[in-house]
Design an enzyme around this catalytic site. Structure first.
Site, mmCIF file in Angstrom:
data_model
loop_
_atom_site.group_PDB
_atom_site.id
_atom_site.type_symbol
_atom_site.label_atom_id
_atom_site.label_comp_id
_atom_site.label_asym_id
_atom_site.label_seq_id
_atom_site.Cartn_x
_atom_site.Cartn_y
_atom_site.Cartn_z
ATOM 1 N N ILE A 1 0.664 -0.979 -0.264
ATOM 2 C CA ILE A 1 -0.375 -0.145 -0.056
ATOM 3 C C ILE A 1 0.608 1.474 -0.221
ATOM 4 C CG2 ILE A 1 -1.981 1.576 1.158
ATOM 5 C CD1 ILE A 1 -3.003 -1.546 2.312
ATOM 6 N N PRO A 2 0.762 2.248 -1.031
ATOM 7 C CA PRO A 2 2.550 2.957 -1.187
ATOM 8 C C PRO A 2 2.342 3.995 -1.042
ATOM 9 C CG PRO A 2 0.473 2.308 -3.351
ATOM 10 C CD PRO A 2 0.099 1.928 -2.604
ATOM 11 N N CYS A 3 2.286 4.306 0.661
ATOM 12 C CA CYS A 3 2.153 5.738 1.454
ATOM 13 C C CYS A 3 3.535 6.296 0.833
ATOM 14 C CB CYS A 3 1.879 5.285 3.049
ATOM 15 S SG CYS A 3 3.245 4.206 3.821
ATOM 16 N N HIS A 4 4.596 5.389 0.658
ATOM 17 C CA HIS A 4 5.608 6.673 -0.496
ATOM 18 C C HIS A 4 5.185 8.035 -1.230
ATOM 19 C CE1 HIS A 4 5.823 2.745 -2.532
ATOM 20 N NE2 HIS A 4 6.702 3.676 -3.637
ATOM 21 N N ARG A 5 4.217 7.070 -2.194
ATOM 22 C CA ARG A 5 3.507 8.185 -2.959
ATOM 23 C C ARG A 5 2.673 8.849 -2.653
ATOM 24 N NH1 ARG A 5 1.693 2.875 -6.389
ATOM 25 N NH2 ARG A 5 3.575 2.601 -6.870
#
Length: 155
Positions: A118-122
């Site tokens: 779940i790409p919270c880095h984006r």
């Protein structure tokens, strides 16, 4: 009674990730090792997909996910999952979509139990990187964004 949690460890460029599965879904990704690994078909597939992602060959994960969190947090996780590989959004953009403010979005990002997948880095601040709660903080966020080519100032 729910099944026990099974875990597997994956050596990645951002450290050793521990992927946890319960009841046929990924429920957690964390850094390090909490205990001996288990073997399940889902965890084997998670390892394969994570290796492909870090090799640049996988742009979208296809794993059953069941992140813990409030209904609002799960809405934010869904918004993160909708951000395509190599793209970013700001806390404010997500907040506008969910009719809220940037701070609750940041808090939900920080509570994300399944980072990388779940790409919270984006999710970025309007003025820069914003935070990252995974091990390594900004260095890990930068590494993931560079891998995806998603933040042109970091390439």
């Amino acid at each position: 009674m729910p099944e026990e949690i099974a875990v597997v460890h994956v050596d990645t460029p951002v450290g050793i990730l521990e992927v946890a599965e319960r009841d046929g879904a990924v429920v957690r990704v964390g850094w390090g090792r909490s205990r001996a690994p288990d073997e399940t078909a889902l965890l084997g597939e998670a390892v394969r997909q994570l290796h492909a992602y870090f090799d640049g060959a996988l742009k979208s994960f296809d794993l059953p996910l069941k992140p813990a969190g409030s209904a609002f947090q799960r809405q934010v996780y869904d918004e993160m999952l909708a951000i395509p590989y190599g793209e970013t959004r700001t806390y404010g953009e997500i907040a506008k979509r969910l009719s809220t403010h940037g701070q609750p979005i940041g808090q939900a990002c920080g509570a994300n139990p399944i980072p990388v997948i779940i790409p919270c880095h984006r999710i970025l601040s309007v003025t820069g990187l914003g935070g990252y709660s995974g091990r390594g903080g900004h260095d890990t966020k930068i590494a993931l964004l560079r891998l995806e080519g998603g933040y042109p100032f970091l390439v």
